[in-house]
Scaffold this motif. Structure first.
Motif, PDB file in Angstrom:
ATOM      1  N   ASP A   3       0.857  -1.172   0.000  1.00 40.57           N
ATOM      2  CA  ASP A   3       0.000   0.000   0.000  1.00 40.57           C
ATOM      3  C   ASP A   3       0.899   1.229   0.000  1.00 40.57           C
ATOM      4  O   ASP A   3       1.465   1.601   1.032  1.00 40.57           O
ATOM      5  N   ALA A   4       1.030   1.862  -1.148  1.00 36.69           N
ATOM      6  CA  ALA A   4       1.951   2.992  -1.316  1.00 36.69           C
ATOM      7  C   ALA A   4       1.507   4.231  -0.547  1.00 36.69           C
ATOM      8  O   ALA A   4       2.284   5.171  -0.394  1.00 36.69           O
ATOM      9  N   SER A   5       0.288   4.235  -0.026  1.00 37.76           N
ATOM     10  CA  SER A   5      -0.190   5.400   0.714  1.00 37.76           C
ATOM     11  C   SER A   5       0.178   5.342   2.196  1.00 37.76           C
ATOM     12  O   SER A   5      -0.101   6.281   2.935  1.00 37.76           O
ATOM     13  N   PHE A  17       6.972   8.407   2.710  1.00 37.06           N
ATOM     14  CA  PHE A  17       6.146   7.682   1.755  1.00 37.06           C
ATOM     15  C   PHE A  17       7.035   7.208   0.605  1.00 37.06           C
ATOM     16  O   PHE A  17       8.129   7.743   0.401  1.00 37.06           O
ATOM     17  N   ARG A  19       6.842   7.765  -2.488  1.00 36.86           N
ATOM     18  CA  ARG A  19       7.155   8.857  -3.426  1.00 36.86           C
ATOM     19  C   ARG A  19       8.327   9.708  -2.927  1.00 36.86           C
ATOM     20  O   ARG A  19       9.024  10.331  -3.712  1.00 36.86           O
TER      21      ARG A  19
END
Length: 148
Positions: A3-5, A17, A19
């Motif tokens: 889950d990249a969030s 995060f 990103r």
């Protein structure tokens, strides 16, 4: 799956995060299952290929499950991460990053592009010494693919 969030806890106790640690050409996330090697061992063992990937614009991070905090937050691992001068060891502090965590004594590797599309995935069991060349070959293939 990941889950990249979800924010991850870095070796310097800041939350980041994906990103935030993404390279200009992507990111490789190596999820380390319970009873996997300690953070400093992974950094040392794969420093050469991680350096090559970073030269190609692809960052590599190692993410440990919440229960493995002692493997990534120990003094030697934190020192090794500081030596690399970029965040590379992370802890899934909230226990929500992995959708179905990596199996014990295994690695789950995901290669993501800049927009978080999964380009490749591999599960590698850590049962014997064949795991090192399997992970290394995966990383070498990503380097080779990035040069085309």
């Amino acid at each position: 799956m990941i889950d990249a969030s979800v924010a991850l806890l870095s070796h310097d106790y800041t939350h980041r995060f994906l990103r935030d640690v993404m390279g200009i050409r992507g990111l490789i996330v190596i999820g380390v299952g319970k009873a996997g090697e300690r953070g400093f061992q992974m950094l040392y063992r794969f420093s050469d290929i991680c350096d090559r990937l970073e030269e190609c614009g692809i960052n590599v991070i190692f993410v440990y499950q919440k229960e493995s905090a002692r493997h990534v937050q120990d003094a030697t691992s934190r020192f090794g991460a500081r030596y690399r001068q970029k965040p590379c060891l992370f802890l899934d502090d909230d226990g929500q990053f992995f959708r179905g965590p990596p199996h014990p004594k295994s690695l789950r590797v995901e290669y993501l592009d800049r927009v978080m599309r999964r380009l490749a995935t591999v599960e590698i069991p850590l049962r014997d010494e064949t795991w090192d060349p399997l992970l290394r070959n995966f990383l070498v293939e990503v380097v080779a693919g990035s040069m085309h």
